[in-house]
Structure formats: structure tokens, C-alpha cells
Scaffold this motif. Structure first.
Motif, PDB file in Angstrom:
ATOM      1  N   PRO A  99       0.813  -1.221   0.000  1.00  0.00           N
ATOM      2  CA  PRO A  99       0.000   0.000   0.000  1.00  0.00           C
ATOM      3  C   PRO A  99       0.846   1.270   0.000  1.00  0.00           C
ATOM      4  N   PHE A 100       2.013   1.211   0.652  1.00  0.00           N
ATOM      5  CA  PHE A 100       2.910   2.374   0.625  1.00  0.00           C
ATOM      6  C   PHE A 100       3.383   2.654  -0.794  1.00  0.00           C
ATOM      7  N   LEU A 101       3.892   1.628  -1.474  1.00  0.00           N
ATOM      8  CA  LEU A 101       4.429   1.828  -2.821  1.00  0.00           C
ATOM      9  C   LEU A 101       3.347   2.266  -3.801  1.00  0.00           C
ATOM     10  N   GLU A 102       2.123   1.758  -3.606  1.00  0.00           N
ATOM     11  CA  GLU A 102       1.043   2.119  -4.531  1.00  0.00           C
ATOM     12  C   GLU A 102       0.649   3.595  -4.434  1.00  0.00           C
ATOM     13  N   LYS A 103       1.056   4.269  -3.371  1.00  0.00           N
ATOM     14  CA  LYS A 103       0.826   5.722  -3.298  1.00  0.00           C
ATOM     15  C   LYS A 103       1.782   6.480  -4.236  1.00  0.00           C
ATOM     16  N   LEU A 104       2.891   5.839  -4.607  1.00  0.00           N
ATOM     17  CA  LEU A 104       3.956   6.515  -5.345  1.00  0.00           C
ATOM     18  C   LEU A 104       4.061   6.110  -6.809  1.00  0.00           C
ATOM     19  N   VAL A 105       3.514   4.934  -7.180  1.00  0.00           N
ATOM     20  CA  VAL A 105       3.657   4.429  -8.554  1.00  0.00           C
ATOM     21  C   VAL A 105       2.298   4.110  -9.159  1.00  0.00           C
ATOM     22  N   ILE A 106       2.289   3.951 -10.489  1.00  0.00           N
ATOM     23  CA  ILE A 106       1.030   3.730 -11.211  1.00  0.00           C
ATOM     24  C   ILE A 106       0.655   2.253 -11.310  1.00  0.00           C
ATOM     25  N   ALA A 107       1.575   1.345 -10.933  1.00  0.00           N
ATOM     26  CA  ALA A 107       1.346  -0.095 -11.113  1.00  0.00           C
ATOM     27  C   ALA A 107       0.308  -0.640 -10.134  1.00  0.00           C
ATOM     28  N   ASP A 108      -0.351  -1.715 -10.562  1.00  0.00           N
ATOM     29  CA  ASP A 108      -1.209  -2.505  -9.675  1.00  0.00           C
ATOM     30  C   ASP A 108      -0.306  -3.527  -8.998  1.00  0.00           C
ATOM     31  N   VAL A 109       0.340  -3.120  -7.908  1.00  0.00           N
ATOM     32  CA  VAL A 109       1.298  -4.000  -7.222  1.00  0.00           C
ATOM     33  C   VAL A 109       0.554  -5.128  -6.510  1.00  0.00           C
ATOM     34  N   VAL A 110      -0.626  -4.814  -5.975  1.00  0.00           N
ATOM     35  CA  VAL A 110      -1.446  -5.831  -5.308  1.00  0.00           C
ATOM     36  C   VAL A 110      -1.730  -6.985  -6.268  1.00  0.00           C
ATOM     37  N   GLY A 111      -1.997  -6.642  -7.527  1.00  0.00           N
ATOM     38  CA  GLY A 111      -2.381  -7.637  -8.512  1.00  0.00           C
ATOM     39  C   GLY A 111      -1.244  -8.492  -9.042  1.00  0.00           C
ATOM     40  N   LEU A 112       0.004  -8.128  -8.745  1.00  0.00           N
ATOM     41  CA  LEU A 112       1.138  -8.930  -9.202  1.00  0.00           C
ATOM     42  C   LEU A 112       1.198 -10.247  -8.426  1.00  0.00           C
ATOM     43  N   ALA A 113       1.468 -11.325  -9.123  1.00  0.00           N
ATOM     44  CA  ALA A 113       1.697 -12.603  -8.439  1.00  0.00           C
ATOM     45  C   ALA A 113       3.071 -12.560  -7.781  1.00  0.00           C
ATOM     46  N   ARG A 300      -7.449  -1.730 -11.950  1.00  0.00           N
ATOM     47  CA  ARG A 300      -7.854  -1.316 -10.600  1.00  0.00           C
ATOM     48  C   ARG A 300      -7.361   0.090 -10.284  1.00  0.00           C
ATOM     49  N   ARG A 301      -6.130   0.408 -10.722  1.00  0.00           N
ATOM     50  CA  ARG A 301      -5.586   1.743 -10.463  1.00  0.00           C
ATOM     51  C   ARG A 301      -6.342   2.807 -11.244  1.00  0.00           C
ATOM     52  N   VAL A 312      -4.853  13.989 -12.823  1.00  0.00           N
ATOM     53  CA  VAL A 312      -4.381  14.442 -14.138  1.00  0.00           C
ATOM     54  C   VAL A 312      -4.293  13.259 -15.101  1.00  0.00           C
ATOM     55  N   ILE A 313      -3.693  12.172 -14.618  1.00  0.00           N
ATOM     56  CA  ILE A 313      -3.437  11.013 -15.475  1.00  0.00           C
ATOM     57  C   ILE A 313      -4.744  10.341 -15.895  1.00  0.00           C
ATOM     58  N   LEU A 314      -5.669  10.159 -14.971  1.00  0.00           N
ATOM     59  CA  LEU A 314      -6.934   9.491 -15.297  1.00  0.00           C
ATOM     60  C   LEU A 314      -7.786  10.341 -16.242  1.00  0.00           C
ATOM     61  N   LYS A 315      -7.676  11.657 -16.118  1.00  0.00           N
ATOM     62  CA  LYS A 315      -8.382  12.555 -17.044  1.00  0.00           C
ATOM     63  C   LYS A 315      -7.809  12.410 -18.455  1.00  0.00           C
ATOM     64  N   GLN A 316      -6.462  12.277 -18.537  1.00  0.00           N
ATOM     65  CA  GLN A 316      -5.830  12.090 -19.854  1.00  0.00           C
ATOM     66  C   GLN A 316      -6.249  10.765 -20.491  1.00  0.00           C
ATOM     67  N   ILE A 317      -6.384   9.723 -19.674  1.00  0.00           N
ATOM     68  CA  ILE A 317      -6.822   8.430 -20.210  1.00  0.00           C
ATOM     69  C   ILE A 317      -8.228   8.560 -20.796  1.00  0.00           C
ATOM     70  N   GLU A 318      -9.075   9.313 -20.100  1.00  0.00           N
ATOM     71  CA  GLU A 318     -10.467   9.470 -20.527  1.00  0.00           C
ATOM     72  C   GLU A 318     -10.594  10.361 -21.763  1.00  0.00           C
ATOM     73  N   GLU A 319      -9.868  11.489 -21.765  1.00  0.00           N
ATOM     74  CA  GLU A 319     -10.045  12.495 -22.812  1.00  0.00           C
ATOM     75  C   GLU A 319      -8.976  12.440 -23.904  1.00  0.00           C
ATOM     76  N   GLY A 320      -7.858  11.744 -23.615  1.00  0.00           N
ATOM     77  CA  GLY A 320      -6.741  11.712 -24.556  1.00  0.00           C
ATOM     78  C   GLY A 320      -5.750  12.819 -24.243  1.00  0.00           C
ATOM     79  N   PRO A 321      -4.447  12.535 -24.361  1.00  0.00           N
ATOM     80  CA  PRO A 321      -3.435  13.554 -24.085  1.00  0.00           C
ATOM     81  C   PRO A 321      -3.277  14.517 -25.262  1.00  0.00           C
ATOM     82  N   SER A 322      -2.699  15.677 -25.011  1.00  0.00           N
ATOM     83  CA  SER A 322      -2.502  16.654 -26.092  1.00  0.00           C
ATOM     84  C   SER A 322      -1.277  16.323 -26.932  1.00  0.00           C
ATOM     85  N   ILE A 323      -0.318  15.581 -26.355  1.00  0.00           N
ATOM     86  CA  ILE A 323       0.861  15.154 -27.101  1.00  0.00           C
ATOM     87  C   ILE A 323       1.073  13.658 -26.879  1.00  0.00           C
ATOM     88  N   ARG A 324       1.803  13.016 -27.808  1.00  0.00           N
ATOM     89  CA  ARG A 324       2.034  11.583 -27.701  1.00  0.00           C
ATOM     90  C   ARG A 324       3.445  11.238 -28.176  1.00  0.00           C
TER      91      ARG A 324
END
Length: 408
Positions: A99-113, A300-301, A312-324
């Protein structure tokens, strides 16, 4: 030092050495030798003809006696052994380390085997990338990760700051920085057969992204089937007192086919594989979505957020980023970092972040960022190099197909 700069510096060194102008190289590369850190393999590199250059505060080999071109090709055809001990490995332990690391990174660490890992990104409050990292869930209360050498100080300060706050609220997490270990990367088609000679464990049962603790050449190692080349291979964390013997054993067992390989070829290989170099292709103002790493944000994330910059990141996923981030083929001289990208009307639509000549494809490749809408494969562009524009085409990445070892 930036990635494109590595390639250029390597080519420059090759040309200068061919002209026997070694004093110029020495002045350029060894000026701050006294302040640079050295890996335990430093003398081994020098003895094998390593051309040592300053990189992220370390003295590292950019190439050996062969050219960067030959070294790149040999890694893809046979294998390459890289000393990447300048990178920083660390462990997080405790019942709340995930839970500590998941505050800092985008990965679903819980879901990793357990025993598996993934590429992830440390983000800031604005959704920008602090660093990218490969993290492994060893067990539910044990995480192993590696961060970039050039980001070590800021990464560790960032983790420590958040850890103090987390522990102050009763969280159970501690860390250990593995300065007592060295890190070797063995990459290429001969990586597994050569390494199999040095361990009793069956490497055919360790797949891409998986982690294992095992004895290799008599040393207790952390083995991750991963790398930065697009080839099959391993990163081996070994106690530093055993690193030299392990490097020698790998080269010996390969009967000369696996060669010591420097940072110059490492940069060519990762560019051909379409992999980001932090400081070039990702920076504090670049989000994972813009960088084409949306796949690294687990479902899950995306639903729950809970990491820095999630809004910011979840809004970009929904609406698309301005640059790629895109791949590019180009004519003329190889494009370099900060080369301007224009549309067919001459309007600025972005810039190159990494570029060079591909030893495998025998043509110029690059990656960079363009405005959304100009990112589709086949889009014709102009790339401005030293004031002159050259034809380019947006293309999909990787440029060279990856050969990761996955279950069939």
C-alpha cells in the motif's frame, strides 16, 4: 548525459581513436575522474579496452575495442554483458510495503503474483514522471526495485519523505538500499544457455518479468528475466565480492560469443526496442499517458486512483493527451534530441527526444513527441537538423521486434 549524446560521444570516441588522438579523448572523458564513482568491475573494463566516460556520477564504459555498431549487432546475434552497477537496487519490507508503494507508482502492485514484476513510473502531484523503474513483488511483504542512476538522489529523497509520513501514521514499511550488491545485465539469444551453465535452477521455467533468488556461480543472486535491449535476458544482482568472478565465468562459458558491451550499444539497443530513456524521452513534466505507458496503469488503479497525480493522469486516459510519444524514420543525418518536428506545412508539431542510426535496420530512427492527431503511423513529417529540414515518417515501435521469453 542524455541518450542521443551517448551515441554521439561513442561515435566521436571511435573516430578520434582511429586517428590516434587519444590525448583529446582523455581530456574530454577523464577530466573529473577523481570525483567519479567506480563499480567493482572498473579495472576489468579498463583491462578489456573499455573507453571510460562520466555518466550519472560514475566512470562507465561507453564501448570496448569493437565499435558501437558491431557491439549492438553482436548482442542481437549472440549476447552482450553489461555492467549496470551504477543503477540503484533497493528492497521495501513490511506488511504495508505494497500500500505504501502504490501511493507513489502507477502499477497494480497488489495484482502482481509473487515472484513477478513490471515496469512502472513514480509520479509527482502533477502526474509527471519522477522516474521509471522495474519493480518486483517478491512476497506480499517484500518488494525489490531498481531505479536509474541519474535519478538516485531525488528518488531516494522522494521515497524517504513519503515513508516518514506513512510510518508516522502507523504504517509498517522499511527499506534497504543494496549498495553492497552489483548489477549485471546479460542480454541476447545466448543469455539463457550461457547462464544455465552456472546454476542448477532450471531457467526455462523463469519467464519474462519473473524474479527468483538462486545461486549462480556460487553466489546468492537476485535474478530478474528482463532487460533494456528488447532481447531475452537477465538482470543479475550479485554480492559485489562475487561480481568479477561471475562476469569472467559468463564470458568464459560463452566461448567468446558474449562480449562485454558498453553504454553506447545499450543506448542503440534500447532505442531500437522503442524503450524510453529517463531524462530524454520522459521527464518531470511528461505523464505516463503521453509517454505511451498507459498499459502500465492497471485496471484497478484506473478505477481507484490513489497515486500521486492520479487526477491528471486518469483525465488524460479518458479524454486523450494533447501530445504523444511516437517513433520516427528520417532521411538525411540522424535526428538528435531537441530536433524540431514539423507538419507538411512547416508548422511545429513537436520535437525529437532520442535519435540515432540503427545498426540493425541500417537507417535513421528516432522517437519524440508530437501533437495528438499527428501521431498516427504513416504520417509524413519534416525533421529540422542544423537548420535544414528532412523528410520523416511516423512509425510504430519497437523498430526491431522484441524477443522476450514468454510462455507459448
Amino acid at each position: 548525459m542524455r541518450g542521443g549524446g551517448l551515441w554521439q560521444l561513442g561515435q566521436s570516441i571511435t573516430r578520434r581513436l582511429a586517428q590516434s588522438d587519444k590525448k583529446v579523448v582523455a581530456r574530454r572523458c577523464f577530466a573529473s575522474e577523481a570525483e567519479l564513482k567506480k563499480t567493482v568491475l572498473y579495472d576489468f573494463h579498463v583491462a578489456h579496452g573499455g573507453k571510460m566516460v562520466p555518466f550519472a556520477g560514475w566512470s562507465m564504459p561507453i564501448q570496448y575495442k569493437d565499435s558501437i555498431m558491431d557491439s549492438t549487432l553482436n548482442c542481437r546475434e549472440n549476447g552482450g554483458l553489461f555492467d549496470v552497477s551504477h543503477m540503484c537496487g533497493l528492497s521495501l519490507k513490511g506488511k504495508d510495503c505494497i500500500p505504501f508503494l502504490e501511493k507513489l507508482v502507477i502499477a497494480d502492485v497488489v495484482g502482481l503474483a509473487p515472484g513477478t514484476g513490471t515496469l512502472t513510473v513514480f509520479t509527482n502531484e502533477k502526474g509527471g514522471a519522477i522516474d521509471d523503474s522495474v519493480i518486483t513483488k517478491v512476497k506480499d511483504d517484500y518488494i525489490y526495485l531498481v531505479v536509474n542512476a541519474g535519478c538516485r538522489d531525488k528518488d531516494l529523497a522522494h521515497i524517504e519523505e513519503h515513508m516518514k509520513a506513512f510510518k508516522a501514521k502507523g504504517g509498517d514499511v522499511s527499506w534497504h538500499i543494496h549498495d553492497e550488491r552489483s548489477l549485471l545485465a546479460l542480454q541476447g539469444p545466448l543469455a539463457a544457455p550461457v547462464l544455465q551453465h552456472l546454476t542448477k535452477d532450471d531457467l526455462s521455467k523463469v519467464y519474462f518479468g519473473e524474479f527468483k533468488m538462486l545461486d549462480i556461480n556460487g553466489a546468492h543472486c537476485f535474478l530478474t528475466r528482463t532487460g533494456y535491449t528488447g532481447e531475452d535476458g537477465f538482470e543479475i544482482s550479485v554480492p559485489s565480492e562475487y561480481a568479477l568472478d561471475l562476469a569472467k565465468a559468463i564470458l568464459e562459458k560463452s566461448e567468446g560469443k558474449v562480449r562485454l558491451t558498453g553504454l553506447g550499444a545499450r543506448d542503440s539497443l534500447r532505442l531500437e526496442a522503442g524503450l524510453c530513456l529517463y531524462g530524454n524521452d520522459m521527464e518531470q513534466h511528461t505523464t505516463p499517458v503521453e509517454a505511451g505507458l498507459t498499459w502500465a496503469i492497471g485496471k484497478r488503479r484506473r478505477a481507484e486512483g490513489g497515486f500521486l497525480g492520479a487526477e491528471v493522469i486518469l483525465k488524460q486516459i479518458e479524454e486523450g493527451p494533447s501530445i504523444r510519444r511516437v517513433g520516427l524514420f528520417s532521411s538525411g543525418p540522424p535526428a538528435r534530441s531537441h530536433s524540431e518536428i514539423q507538419d507538411d506545412k512547416g508548422c511545429n508539431i513537436g520535437e525529437v527526444t532520442s535519435g540515432g542510426f540503427s545498426p540493425c535496420l541500417k537507417k535513421n530512427i528516432a522517437m519524440g513527441y508530437v501533437k495528438s492527431g499527428s501521431h498516427k503511423a504513416g504520417t509524413k513529417v519534416k525533421i529540422v537538423i542544423r537548420g535544414k529540414s528532412y523528410d520523416g515518417t511516423v512509425t510504430k515501435m519497437p523498430f526491431v521486434p522484441t524477443k522476450y521469453y514468454k510462455p507459448s
